[in-house]
Design an enzyme around this catalytic site. Sequence first.
Site, PDB file in Angstrom:
ATOM      1  N   LYS A  86     -33.248  -2.557   2.077  1.00  0.00           N
ATOM      2  CA  LYS A  86     -32.205  -2.779   1.053  1.00  0.00           C
ATOM      3  C   LYS A  86     -31.586  -1.509   0.556  1.00  0.00           C
ATOM      4  CE  LYS A  86     -32.486  -4.936  -3.585  1.00  0.00           C
ATOM      5  NZ  LYS A  86     -33.086  -5.523  -4.650  1.00  0.00           N
ATOM      6  N   SER A 121     -36.231  -9.919  -8.149  1.00  0.00           N
ATOM      7  CA  SER A 121     -35.169  -9.617  -6.922  1.00  0.00           C
ATOM      8  C   SER A 121     -35.918  -9.701  -5.563  1.00  0.00           C
ATOM      9  CB  SER A 121     -34.595  -8.183  -6.856  1.00  0.00           C
ATOM     10  OG  SER A 121     -33.628  -8.559  -7.928  1.00  0.00           O
ATOM     11  N   SER A 147     -31.743  -9.948  -6.011  1.00  0.00           N
ATOM     12  CA  SER A 147     -30.900  -9.152  -5.449  1.00  0.00           C
ATOM     13  C   SER A 147     -31.248  -8.742  -4.152  1.00  0.00           C
ATOM     14  CB  SER A 147     -30.592  -7.885  -6.227  1.00  0.00           C
ATOM     15  OG  SER A 147     -31.753  -7.244  -6.444  1.00  0.00           O
TER      16      SER A 147
HETATM   17  N1  GLN Z   1     -31.879 -10.836 -11.183  1.00  0.00           N
HETATM   18  C1  GLN Z   1     -32.191 -10.026 -12.010  1.00  0.00           C
HETATM   19  C2  GLN Z   1     -31.185  -9.146 -12.697  1.00  0.00           C
HETATM   20  O1  GLN Z   1     -30.101  -9.761 -12.674  1.00  0.00           O
HETATM   21  C3  GLN Z   1     -33.413  -9.312 -11.367  1.00  0.00           C
HETATM   22  C4  GLN Z   1     -32.721  -8.181 -10.586  1.00  0.00           C
HETATM   23  C5  GLN Z   1     -33.887  -7.339  -9.911  1.00  0.00           C
HETATM   24  O2  GLN Z   1     -34.849  -7.639  -9.887  1.00  0.00           O
HETATM   25  N2  GLN Z   1     -33.576  -6.197  -9.511  1.00  0.00           N
HETATM   26  O3  GLN Z   1     -31.530  -8.509 -13.313  1.00  0.00           O
END
Ligand code: GLN
Length: 544
Positions: free
Chosen positions: A106, A206, A182
């Site tokens: 990532k 994420s 993400s």
């Molecule tokens: N979807 C969550 C957010 O928008 C989690 C993001 C993450 O885990 N980095 O913050």
Amino acid sequence: HVRRSGRERSEMSLNQLSASEVSSRVRAGEFSAREMLEASLAQIRAVDGVPGSLDQKPLDPAEEQKVHAFIRLTEDLARSQADEVDRKIAAGEDPGALAGVPVSIKDIFTLQGIETTAASRILWNFKPPYTATPVQRLIDAGALILGKANLDEFTFGSSSESSAFKPAPNNPWDPSRVPGGSSGGSTASVAAEEVALSLGTDTGGSIRQPAAFCGVVGFKPTYGRVSRYGLMAFSSSLDCPGPIARNVSDAALMLQVIAGNDPKDSTSSVLQTSNYLNALKEGVKGLRVGLSPDYAHLFYPDFETGELAMESIQKEISDAVQHAASVLSDLGAEIVENVPLPNAKYSIPTYFVISRVEAASNLHRFDGVKYGYRTPVDVEDLQDLIRRTRAEGFGSEVKLRILMGMYLSSEGYAANYYQRALKVRAMIRRDFERAFDPHGEHRLDVVLTPTTATTSFKRNDVFGNTVRMQYSDQMTVSANHAGLPAVSIPGGLDADNLPIGIQFIGPDFREDLILRAGYAFEQATQGEAWRAVRPAVLRQEVAK
Ligand code: GLN
């Protein structure tokens, strides 16, 4: 009709191998790391399409069907790593536990000398002077780093659509849908058999939410189990790096490589890691598996009244959780129903506050002075330089989060919001402590829940509604608040052939327990019909 040569055919099958098969066959000399690499690159060429980029050229319509998992391929680096593995094997040296295994990273982890963007314009040209610890451990174990995977900008999102690098990744099971986020590029690259493993991060879900959407295994370790050194911070008290793989034992193998104390991260735990691969074989006989009514619905705020309204979750997903419980029960696990986790429903509002405050603080460092993007216009003074750089460099979701974080932590509001959120966070954690308490009423080893309330949604359907998007993490985020390990594994397919994820949450540093539960379910359901269905982009590949 494209006729594949014999060589290409065998390359296609190498990409289907698990990481542990690749590493043992490379070590045995059945094929070289270099051959594995070329097979992986061939697969990327076949299904991935153009990488994400900042200049938004109109796309060829055929690109709509591609995966677009990457921002940048690192072929040269991977070649030199493959040659080093092959050299070690020839010299009789140990090439490492991930010898020749193709991996994507990532693009939120630093890799020395290679652009690391966080999918943001503000870091478009940033070449870090050092490598993140978990990335370094993968390299030291003989992995081949194929490239940097696309993500939501600074990991802020649940669909990967907020990346400044377009096209954003698509879901390999249906390219008109999102891979989740993400870590969407990471999970898409694993599902599309471009790589065997990926390194992701999980702050609110994420790793697990996109793993569920893409039908792969996504593992969030206990907070502090894997070093955050070299991970660009979002919400430092919640962020966890973790493995993404196609099966549970590969996730265990990767965890073994990246877990463990790191003197460069003061929050990394000094506890010894256990042997995760050995733990898999212990089975689930006698394991106490909890089901909670608090994970049977989605709690969504009514903006008129401020009340939390209940919404049902997709029926096929609840059914998959029930099915998993009965499979585990047949294997000798004890299913404990009606475990109360009543504060879980406040997880998203709590997360809104904590994550925004920490994000706003962490993002102060991006100012156009030291590195990254700098506004090209003539500026009046330093203030002006910083203001314009940040206005031009950050996308709208990032700006929204900075504004909200500044507001929530400002004098006069901090007590009302931030301090209160910390209290609720402690209550969420206490619910789990009670459920896992060995002398308590429930004495659980693991909690079994859905990973998400729905399967993957269409591109552009949720994007733009930042609250709705955030609510895709309702089932995952409480494990971040509590710091607990949690894993999402494939649990079936819905009527549209979209993957369903089921989640196991375990006590602190008991990664072994959730791996055992996941592995037992996975092995016991190998014969189920849904397991034979392949992601759409791979079905097309075969049909060609
Ligand atoms: N979807 C969550 C957010 O928008 C989690 C993001 C993450 O885990 N980095 O913050």
